[in-house]
Write an enzyme that holds these catalytic residues in place. Structure first.
Site, PDB file in Angstrom:
ATOM      1  N   GLU A   1      79.441 -15.810  -1.073  1.00  0.00           N
ATOM      2  CA  GLU A   1      78.859 -17.168  -1.179  1.00  0.00           C
ATOM      3  C   GLU A   1      77.770 -17.356  -0.120  1.00  0.00           C
ATOM      4  OE1 GLU A   1      81.555 -20.528  -0.836  1.00  0.00           O
ATOM      5  OE2 GLU A   1      79.903 -21.951  -1.140  1.00  0.00           O
TER       6      GLU A   1
ATOM      7  N   GLU B   1      77.679 -32.464  -3.048  1.00  0.00           N
ATOM      8  CA  GLU B   1      77.686 -32.977  -4.429  1.00  0.00           C
ATOM      9  C   GLU B   1      78.146 -34.435  -4.468  1.00  0.00           C
ATOM     10  OE1 GLU B   1      80.501 -30.779  -6.727  1.00  0.00           O
ATOM     11  OE2 GLU B   1      79.789 -31.572  -8.631  1.00  0.00           O
TER      12      GLU B   1
ATOM     13  N   ASP C   1      69.850 -26.120  -0.466  1.00  0.00           N
ATOM     14  CA  ASP C   1      68.924 -27.183  -0.046  1.00  0.00           C
ATOM     15  C   ASP C   1      67.787 -27.268  -1.061  1.00  0.00           C
ATOM     16  OD1 ASP C   1      69.895 -27.844   2.853  1.00  0.00           O
ATOM     17  OD2 ASP C   1      69.913 -25.663   2.690  1.00  0.00           O
TER      18      ASP C   1
ATOM     19  N   THR D   1      81.986 -30.501  -4.243  1.00  0.00           N
ATOM     20  CA  THR D   1      81.646 -30.190  -2.845  1.00  0.00           C
ATOM     21  C   THR D   1      81.205 -31.468  -2.129  1.00  0.00           C
ATOM     22  OG1 THR D   1      79.263 -29.804  -2.968  1.00  0.00           O
ATOM     23  CG2 THR D   1      80.680 -27.997  -3.709  1.00  0.00           C
ATOM     24  N   LYS D   2      81.111 -31.355  -0.816  1.00  0.00           N
ATOM     25  CA  LYS D   2      80.735 -32.520  -0.016  1.00  0.00           C
ATOM     26  C   LYS D   2      79.324 -32.993  -0.354  1.00  0.00           C
ATOM     27  CE  LYS D   2      80.914 -34.291   4.572  1.00  0.00           C
ATOM     28  NZ  LYS D   2      80.727 -34.051   5.978  1.00  0.00           N
TER      29      LYS D   2
ATOM     30  N   LYS E   1      59.881 -31.341  -1.392  1.00  0.00           N
ATOM     31  CA  LYS E   1      58.422 -31.485  -1.316  1.00  0.00           C
ATOM     32  C   LYS E   1      57.723 -30.200  -1.771  1.00  0.00           C
ATOM     33  CE  LYS E   1      58.495 -34.773   2.455  1.00  0.00           C
ATOM     34  NZ  LYS E   1      58.623 -34.848   3.901  1.00  0.00           N
TER      35      LYS E   1
ATOM     36  N   ASP F   1      72.022 -15.543   7.892  1.00  0.00           N
ATOM     37  CA  ASP F   1      71.277 -15.748   6.654  1.00  0.00           C
ATOM     38  C   ASP F   1      71.922 -14.908   5.533  1.00  0.00           C
ATOM     39  OD1 ASP F   1      69.390 -15.439   4.549  1.00  0.00           O
ATOM     40  OD2 ASP F   1      67.765 -15.952   5.910  1.00  0.00           O
TER      41      ASP F   1
ATOM     42  N   ASP G   1      72.107 -30.549  -7.654  1.00  0.00           N
ATOM     43  CA  ASP G   1      71.976 -31.921  -8.160  1.00  0.00           C
ATOM     44  C   ASP G   1      70.501 -32.329  -8.181  1.00  0.00           C
ATOM     45  OD1 ASP G   1      71.527 -32.078  -5.456  1.00  0.00           O
ATOM     46  OD2 ASP G   1      72.508 -34.027  -5.213  1.00  0.00           O
TER      47      ASP G   1
HETATM   48  C1  LIG Z   1      72.769 -28.644   0.941  1.00  0.00           C
HETATM   49  S1  LIG Z   1      73.931 -27.743   1.848  1.00  0.00           S
HETATM   50  C2  LIG Z   1      75.282 -27.545   0.695  1.00  0.00           C
HETATM   51  C3  LIG Z   1      76.547 -27.108   1.357  1.00  0.00           C
HETATM   52  C4  LIG Z   1      77.769 -26.937   0.447  1.00  0.00           C
HETATM   53  N1  LIG Z   1      77.607 -25.821  -0.466  1.00  0.00           N
HETATM   54  C5  LIG Z   1      78.071 -28.207  -0.313  1.00  0.00           C
HETATM   55  O1  LIG Z   1      77.802 -28.239  -1.520  1.00  0.00           O
HETATM   56  O2  LIG Z   1      78.577 -29.163   0.289  1.00  0.00           O
HETATM   57  C6  LIG Z   1      73.192 -26.132   1.886  1.00  0.00           C
HETATM   58  C7  LIG Z   1      73.820 -25.219   2.910  1.00  0.00           C
HETATM   59  O3  LIG Z   1      73.265 -23.929   2.750  1.00  0.00           O
HETATM   60  C8  LIG Z   1      73.071 -23.344   4.012  1.00  0.00           C
HETATM   61  N2  LIG Z   1      72.050 -22.309   3.867  1.00  0.00           N
HETATM   62  C9  LIG Z   1      70.767 -22.470   3.465  1.00  0.00           C
HETATM   63  N3  LIG Z   1      70.139 -21.297   3.420  1.00  0.00           N
HETATM   64  C10 LIG Z   1      71.045 -20.349   3.787  1.00  0.00           C
HETATM   65  C11 LIG Z   1      70.985 -18.955   3.931  1.00  0.00           C
HETATM   66  N4  LIG Z   1      69.861 -18.281   3.673  1.00  0.00           N
HETATM   67  N5  LIG Z   1      72.088 -18.310   4.342  1.00  0.00           N
HETATM   68  C12 LIG Z   1      73.236 -18.981   4.602  1.00  0.00           C
HETATM   69  N6  LIG Z   1      73.353 -20.323   4.476  1.00  0.00           N
HETATM   70  C13 LIG Z   1      72.259 -20.993   4.073  1.00  0.00           C
HETATM   71  C14 LIG Z   1      72.675 -24.518   4.898  1.00  0.00           C
HETATM   72  O4  LIG Z   1      72.917 -24.229   6.258  1.00  0.00           O
HETATM   73  C15 LIG Z   1      73.582 -25.632   4.357  1.00  0.00           C
HETATM   74  O5  LIG Z   1      74.805 -25.660   5.036  1.00  0.00           O
END
Ligand SMILES: C[S@@+](CC[C@H](N)C(=O)[O-])C[C@H]1O[C@@H](n2cnc3c(N)ncnc32)[C@H](O)[C@@H]1O
Length: 225
Positions: free
Chosen positions: A58, A207, A133, A204-205, A137, A110, A169
């Site tokens: 994941e 979501e 994320d 998820t949170k 933009k 990452d 979303d």
């Molecule tokens: C919008 S949040 C969603 C988190 C969770 N999946 C949820 O639905 O509640 C996106 C998450 O992806 C992580 N993230 C973004 N790019 C990443 C990467 N290349 N490797 C690991 N984590 C990453 C961010 O740090 C963030 O915690």
């Protein structure tokens, strides 16, 4: 990986989130059972887990609530999960330690780099990416985690018959992802109704926040051909 002046363009921003006492304790007490270091080389997963089971990877588990639930619900699979933010890592360790889960490992790095360097090709049962994320933009779109290159990387790491599961979303991102996957002959999208959350994916949170704002949610299930 997309580069800018020889620097990789990351899909996340490094934030210095504050750890709660409970998160800090969880890392100190149980981190050694759950954390594995990023390594710039292939690693063997043979003796990493209590049981050798198929592995689901994941990227971006956030605070880890849904990831914990999925891990608990699927004792016949092992999970290797990544995020870069410390509070979420502490929270996920805390949840897993309460239930003494043995089928999950966490890498604070990452996820794309982890996938590229630490995993052999065609070894994963699946990849989950829930609510990447959106980088709304236009000038930030290049930071999106899911693009043609990353889909190619995922298809190189998932075994034939394995599954790529993406949820978002953000409608324009969902449409872009569906188009890209449809153009890639390595995948076959297997769900018809993208706005129906599969019962095996807990909410998820991120979501819940999106739904409070009135956003629709897309789940995309793409099978590796
Ligand atoms: C919008 S949040 C969603 C988190 C969770 N999946 C949820 O639905 O509640 C996106 C998450 O992806 C992580 N993230 C973004 N790019 C990443 C990467 N290349 N490797 C690991 N984590 C990453 C961010 O740090 C963030 O915690």
């Amino acid at each position: 990986m997309i580069m800018n002046n020889n620097r990789p363009i990351r899909s996340y921003v490094k934030r210095q989130g504050r750890l709660t006492k409970a998160q800090k304790n969880a890392i100190e007490l149980h981190g050694r059972n759950y954390l594995i270091d990023f390594q710039d080389e292939l690693i063997s997963f043979d003796n990493l887990f209590e049981k050798n089971l198929p592995i689901v990877f994941e990227i971006g588990f956030g605070m880890g609530g849904a990831t914990f639930q999925i891990t608990k619900d699927n004792p016949e699979k092992n999970f290797i999960v990544t995020d870069v933010h410390q509070p979420g890592i502490g929270n996920l360790i805390k949840l897993c330690a309460v239930d003494s889960l043995e089928n999950i490992k966490i890498i604070q790095h990452d996820g794309l780099e982890v996938l590229r360097t630490m995993f052999t090709d065609y070894g994963l049962l699946g990849i989950n990416i829930f609510f990447p994320d959106p980088w709304h933009k236009k000038r930030h779109n290049k930071r999106r985690l899911i693009n043609k290159d990353s889909l190619e990387l995922f298809s190189k790491k998932i075994m034939v018959g394995g599954m790529l599961h993406i949820a978002t979303d953000w409608e324009p991102y969902a449409i872009e992802i569906i188009d890209l996957i449809r153009q890639d002959s390595d995948y076959e999208i297997i769900n018809n109704d993208f706005n129906q959350r599969p019962n095996f994916r807990p909410e998820t949170k991120y979501e819940s926040r999106g739904m409070r704002l009135g956003h629709k949610v897309w789940d995309i299930l793409a099978k590796r051909r």
